[in-house]
Design an enzyme around this catalytic site. Structure first.
Site, mmCIF file in Angstrom:
data_model
loop_
_atom_site.group_PDB
_atom_site.id
_atom_site.type_symbol
_atom_site.label_atom_id
_atom_site.label_comp_id
_atom_site.label_asym_id
_atom_site.label_seq_id
_atom_site.Cartn_x
_atom_site.Cartn_y
_atom_site.Cartn_z
ATOM 1 N N GLU A 175 0.824 -1.216 0.000
ATOM 2 C CA GLU A 175 0.000 0.000 0.000
ATOM 3 C C GLU A 175 0.854 1.261 0.000
ATOM 4 O O GLU A 175 0.382 2.359 0.314
ATOM 5 C CB GLU A 175 -0.965 -0.016 1.191
ATOM 6 C CG GLU A 175 -1.931 -1.187 1.172
ATOM 7 C CD GLU A 175 -3.233 -0.947 0.390
ATOM 8 O OE1 GLU A 175 -3.778 0.167 0.455
ATOM 9 O OE2 GLU A 175 -3.704 -1.896 -0.273
ATOM 10 N N HIS A 246 -4.528 1.649 7.310
ATOM 11 C CA HIS A 246 -3.131 1.981 7.020
ATOM 12 C C HIS A 246 -2.513 2.500 8.319
ATOM 13 O O HIS A 246 -3.191 3.180 9.101
ATOM 14 C CB HIS A 246 -3.011 3.099 5.972
ATOM 15 C CG HIS A 246 -3.447 2.719 4.596
ATOM 16 N ND1 HIS A 246 -4.310 3.496 3.846
ATOM 17 C CD2 HIS A 246 -3.127 1.661 3.818
ATOM 18 C CE1 HIS A 246 -4.501 2.931 2.672
ATOM 19 N NE2 HIS A 246 -3.804 1.814 2.619
ATOM 20 N N CYS A 367 -3.178 11.302 3.669
ATOM 21 C CA CYS A 367 -3.455 10.318 2.602
ATOM 22 C C CYS A 367 -3.328 10.952 1.233
ATOM 23 O O CYS A 367 -3.028 10.276 0.256
ATOM 24 C CB CYS A 367 -4.889 9.790 2.710
ATOM 25 S SG CYS A 367 -5.260 8.999 4.257
HETATM 26 O O1 SUG Z 1 -7.779 2.826 0.352
HETATM 27 N N1 SUG Z 1 -10.633 4.846 0.440
HETATM 28 C C1 SUG Z 1 -9.192 4.733 0.487
HETATM 29 C C2 SUG Z 1 -8.625 5.719 1.469
HETATM 30 C C3 SUG Z 1 -7.122 5.764 1.417
HETATM 31 C C4 SUG Z 1 -6.512 6.545 2.516
HETATM 32 N N2 SUG Z 1 -5.108 6.531 2.423
HETATM 33 C C5 SUG Z 1 -4.247 6.507 3.461
HETATM 34 N N3 SUG Z 1 -4.630 6.225 4.684
HETATM 35 N N4 SUG Z 1 -2.993 6.714 3.209
HETATM 36 C C6 SUG Z 1 -8.788 3.312 0.860
HETATM 37 O O2 SUG Z 1 -9.470 2.700 1.684
HETATM 38 C C7 SUG Z 1 -12.858 4.394 -0.435
HETATM 39 C C8 SUG Z 1 -13.541 4.449 -1.793
HETATM 40 C C9 SUG Z 1 -15.017 4.214 -1.722
HETATM 41 O O3 SUG Z 1 -15.474 3.540 -0.796
HETATM 42 O O4 SUG Z 1 -15.741 4.708 -2.635
HETATM 43 C C10 SUG Z 1 -11.359 4.264 -0.533
HETATM 44 O O5 SUG Z 1 -10.839 3.659 -1.452
#
Ligand code: SUG
Length: 447
Positions: A175, A246, A367
């Site tokens: 990730e 994460h 993020c």
């Molecule tokens: O991978 N949300 C992302 C959020 C990423 C956050 N990044 C960090 N913490 N670095 C994920 O879960 C949700 C999309 C949706 O549900 O439509 C989403 O992909």
């Protein structure tokens, strides 16, 4: 000491920004599933955050959104006809595939790649491995285009090495920088690379929520980058079970300071000892640990206190923590933030940014950005058209107002007009950011 800065590259939020509930274990994504989004407000919030950082004196870059809906993916899973027909039939008979193809998830640039700066790599180049994001279908579609975007921003192969993603298999689930923290005395000097993983490749995983990063993935990245001074702590199982999908949801660090929740690591004492051992002779790490009694994990996750940008602004001796407004809205998190700023500790100031549209999908200020420590020469070798300036901010604000909708429900994602709107926006963007011809798949299709 070579002078270097910590630059940020943020993902520009795409025209299909929506709440589709695609990420189990990411509580915000699940809770807000099905709600209407506002892509225009979202992209403007992201642009304002980028401009804020640029105004504060830090180099800021823009990573372009990906082509969505991802029609080629839908063709790969068996849909055919015109692009509009492909999208319509996918929504009718395989809505989970269609939803994955429509997500604007590349906005979360912390997941774009793991970065090893030149001060830590064996060959003296800056190394990037785009994350395969294999745990979630919608995110597994990102790495090829991400590799193209990183190559456009860091084009000089004498200074930058943009690798392929690791093989897309669960054993090497990766990730990116969301689970990597680099500590150092100075950005241009040697650093300690903390690579946090949730499970081992062959470990049976019985957790209710997925562990998205394997130890073996980070070991592979460290090997291919020739990364020095690595530490591989295990993310706590309790944190994952509580919704820490994460590690950057409960931990952030920069320079000599690591700021984290006491449930972040499976073995906090061992993690600190390992970091100290790798930093020995270079710097004395400063650990700022917030206890569960001061801030229960659930509050940390809903308010994203730790999903903040921890930066040292030019001319400042102490650090600034840039939190989402949700941190201010949570009484306990706000109290912790206020105490930090009032103390004599390493964090001297707390500021807030509004990224609510992204937050509702579990994406806070940290993020949205990929950090890259760059020497002056490396900074000069980046694509200048992708650097945030007042002019670029103004131009992209007009661009967003021209192309983006201010309301999008999951049902609207089936609208074939969204294909043209999105491609029109990306076509314009290609020239604004000077991404080069044929950057997007639709620009390569011969009709
Ligand atoms: O991978 N949300 C992302 C959020 C990423 C956050 N990044 C960090 N913490 N670095 C994920 O879960 C949700 C999309 C949706 O549900 O439509 C989403 O992909």
């Amino acid at each position: 000491m070579i002078s270097a800065v910590e630059a940020n590259a943020d993902g520009l939020i795409g025209p299909t920004h929506s709440y589709a509930g695609l990420s189990p274990g990411n509580l915000a994504s699940s809770v807000n599933a099905g709600e209407a989004s506002n892509p225009r407000a979202a992209v403007l919030q992201g642009l304002d955050k980028m401009k804020r950082l640029a105004d504060l004196g830090l180099p800021q870059f823009v990573l372009p959104p990906h082509e969505r809906p991802h029609i080629q993916f839908l063709r790969d899973v068996g849909f055919s006809g015109t692009d509009g027909e492909v999208l319509a039939s996918a929504w009718k008979t395989a809505p989970t595939m269609a939803a994955a193809a429509c997500s604007a998830s590349p906005m979360w640039a912390a997941n774009a790649a793991t970065v090893t700066p030149s001060a830590d790599s064996a060959d003296g180049r800056v190394h990037f491995t785009p994350a395969n994001l294999v745990t979630n279908l919608h995110r597994s579609l990102e790495h090829t285009q991400t590799q193209g975007a990183l190559s456009a921003l860091f084009p000089d192969s004498a200074r930058f090495a943009v690798h392929d993603a690791l093989p897309s298999v669960p054993h090497l689930a990766d990730e990116g920088a969301a689970n990597h923290v680099r500590l150092c005395a100075d950005h241009g000097g040697p650093g300690v690379n903390i690579m946090v993983w949730g499970r081992e490749a062959y470990e049976p995983w019985a957790g209710a929520f997925p562990a998205r990063q394997t130890r073996e993935a980070f070991e592979a990245i460290a090997r291919r980058h020739g990364a020095a001074r690595t530490v591989f702590p295990r993310q706590s199982r309790a944190a994952i079970a509580g919704g820490t999908f994460h590690n950057d949801v409960v931990c952030v660090g920069t320079l000599d300071t690591l700021f984290f929740h006491d449930l972040a690591f499976e073995d906090t004492a061992a993690t600190k000892a390992d970091v100290r051992a790798q930093a020995d002779g270079l710097f004395e790490p400063v650990f700022v640990e917030v206890s569960t009694s001061d801030l229960p994990l659930a509050d940390a996750i809903s308010s994203y206190l730790f999903n903040s940008m921890l930066v040292r602004l030019p001319g400042d001796a102490r650090l600034t923590l840039i939190c989402p407004t949700e941190t201010r809205d949570n009484e306990r998190s706000h109290a912790v933030a206020q105490e930090l700023a009032a103390s004599n500790g390493p964090i001297g100031r707390v500021e807030y940014v509004d990224v609510r549209q992204s937050m509702r999908n579990g994406g806070g200020p940290a993020c949205l950005r990929l950090r890259v420590a760059l020497t002056d020469d490396e900074l000069a070798a980046t694509n200048p058209a992708m650097r945030m300036t007042d002019e670029l901010h103004a131009r992209l604000s007009v661009w967003a107002a021209t192309w983006y909708r201010d309301r999008l429900t999951p049902a609207d994602l089936a609208d074939p007009r969204l294909i043209d709107e999105s491609r029109g926006a990306l076509d314009d963007l290609t020239s604004i950011l000077r991404l080069g011809g044929g950057f997007y798949p639709f620009q390569r299709t011969v009709t």
